[in-house]
Scaffold this active site. Structure first.
Site: not given
Ligand code: NAD
Length: 500
Positions: A384, A228, A151, A178, A283, A175
């Protein structure tokens, strides 16, 4: 206003999903549902992969130069629509418009890199590997490739993947997350407008169901993933089980080591930007400062003063430094981790829990948070957090700092702040991390270098974009040939041939 209904993108056009499952897309600043996205199922994935498979032969035969020209046109259109894409990214993710614009630009640079594909696909050639024998290598596309993205970079992370794959002659099924599907769907339209043939690029928004269908699909040859670490492990193991090549980039806990000789004002400025930019949802965010010796006492008041000044609000408002986090659930997780830091004895220097943003009562906000005197046993160090929380650990010397960073299971990015070439050189040699900054807090490599971490931050061998991206999306073939004159044509031999 009713939420906008999104769609899939298959074979060059918008397509409805086979099933009826949908996901809510939020504006995290207002907490409102702004769109409904279809969640693709196995039949949708079959349709997208079939379109990509059908488009592959003609696209593979399209010369690299012609492919490059379409990519160049795509880059031009992306530049024209950069602000629109940045607005979509900011609206669905929450990051500030300026930050979103920068990330779209970094993605466009991957298209720019991929536009050089006729040069990038040149193989190697060696004359006379044996007497009268030559060898050359070819880089040929894999076929249908799939990308699964997180995301936090709605445009940039997909752009790490599909322009390079497509430039190399592959077709692609993306993909996207969402939570932020709109940038990917818009980029598909722009790519078509640039002249991309139907079926070469397809987008199937969805969740685990779509991912698992892609991983098991016999016609998918390669899978790129960013997200992740637990999901990266699953993608790597499942994709490999189904015989695919996989690159799966995972989570991170990025440390910045600050030496006592560093310029403290400069370091604090850089660290605050790297920790709280994009609300810490990068990240490559610096989430951990390792202060060496007396650096801690010099750094702390500066970090506090700068972090406390950050203005928090809607990403599209003026003069805002930091927006909300992605969801109510993510905010609750971050707040619980802050609670745990307090309970486990860390010193909470700046508390972002309970922040109120005027006019955004239902937004998912957490204010800048700073902890000092954290230890490696605490959950705020081990997890994290992926939010606007910066933690400071103190160590006695350089050696202990490197030991700490290298003992961490993640190895995405790291940085050292120092005025000493000696420490900088040792650090870049000794640190077990994939991307290293020297007085650069977020050392994200440019598109013509590769992006990737080590250890639990990457499963697979090859990083994204740069030449490693080209190698991931191509199969190497080595041709050995000779053209002897009729008089030189000796018979075969049962002995293993040695050239030389
Ligand atoms: P995530 O792992 O939850 O989701 C990533 C993708 O996987 C999404 O498309 C999602 O739909 C899908 N997914 C989620 N759960 C799944 C499951 N159980 N099975 C199959 N697919 C699943 O990650 P996120 O929350 O979207 O993104 C944040 C994470 O991504 C952070 O850990 C961050 O460090 C990481 N990240 C890493 C990099 C990198 O370069 N290493 C870059 C950006 C983000």
């Amino acid at each position: 206003m009713p939420a906008e209904q999104l769609h899939l993108w298959i074979n060059g056009q918008r397509a409805p999903a086979h099933g009826s499952r949908t996901g809510a897309v939020f504006n995290p600043a207002s907490g409102e549902v702004i769109r409904q996205v279809p969640l693709a199922d196995g039949d949708d994935v079959d349709a997208a992969v079939a379109a990509a498979k059908a488009a592959f032969p003609a696209w593979r035969e399209t010369t690299p130069l012609r492919r490059a020209r379409i990519l160049t046109r795509f880059r031009e259109l992306m530049e024209l629509h950069r602000d629109e894409l940045a607005r979509l990214a900011s609206e669905e993710h929450g990051k500030t418009l300026a930050d979103a614009t920068g990330s779209v630009q970094r993605g466009i640079e991957v298209i720019e890199f991929a536009s050089g594909v006729p040069h990038l696909l040149k193989g190697e050639k060696a004359e006379d590997v044996g007497r009268g024998v030559d060898s050359h290598s070819l880089l040929q596309p894999v076929g249908v490739c799939a990308g699964i993205t997180p995301f936090n970079f709605p445009a940039m992370v997909p752009l790490w993947m599909f322009p390079v794959a497509i430039a190399c002659g592959n077709t692609f099924v993306l993909k996207p997350s969402e939570k932020v599907p709109s940038c990917s769907l818009r980029m598909a339209e722009l790519f078509k407008e640039a002249g991309l043939p139907d079926g070469v690029f397809n987008v199937v928004p969805g969740d685990r169901e779509a991912v698992d269908a892609l991983l098991a699909h016999p016609d998918v040859g390669a899978v790129s993933f960013v997200g992740s670490t637990p999901v990266a492990r699953h993608i790597y193991a499942t994709g490999a089980k189904h015989g695919k090549r996989v690159q799966a980039l995972g989570g991170a806990k990025n440390h910045a080591v600050v030496m006592p000789d560093a310029d403290m004002e400069f370091s604090a400025e850089a660290l605050v930007g790297a920790a709280y930019g994009s609300a810490g949802e990068r990240c490559m965010a610096i989430s951990t400062v390792v202060a060496v010796g007396e650096a801690g006492d010099a750094l702390l008041p500066r970090l506090l003063a700068k972090a406390a000044q950050i203005r928090v609000g809607r990403g599209d408002a003026a003069d805002i430094g930091m927006g909300p986090v992605i969801s109510a659930a993510h905010r609750a997780r971050i707040v619980a981790l802050i609670d745990s830091g307090v309970a486990q004895g860390a010193e909470l220097v700046l508390d972002g829990r309970g922040i109120r943003v005027s006019g955004c009562d239902n937004g998912f906000f957490v204010g800048p948070t700073l902890f000092d005197r954290v230890t490696p046993q605490m959950d705020i160090y081990r997890e994290e957090i992926f939010g606007p929380v910066l933690i400071v650990l103190r160590v006695d010397n350089y050696k202990d700092a490197v030991k700490l960073v290298n003992a961490n299971p993640y190895g995405n990015g790291t940085a050292i702040f120092t005025n000493s070439g000696h420490w900088a050189r040792r650090f870049e040699n000794e640190i077990e991390v994939g991307m290293v900054g020297v007085n650069v807090p977020i050392p994200v490599p440019m598109a013509f270098f590769s992006f990737g971490g080590w250890k639990a931050s990457l499963f697979g061998d090859l990083h994204m974009h740069g030449m490693e991206g080209v190698y991931f999306y191509t199969r190497t073939k080595v041709v050995t040939s000779r053209w002897p004159a009729p008089s030189e044509r000796t018979g075969g031999s049962l002995v293993m041939p040695t050239l030389g």
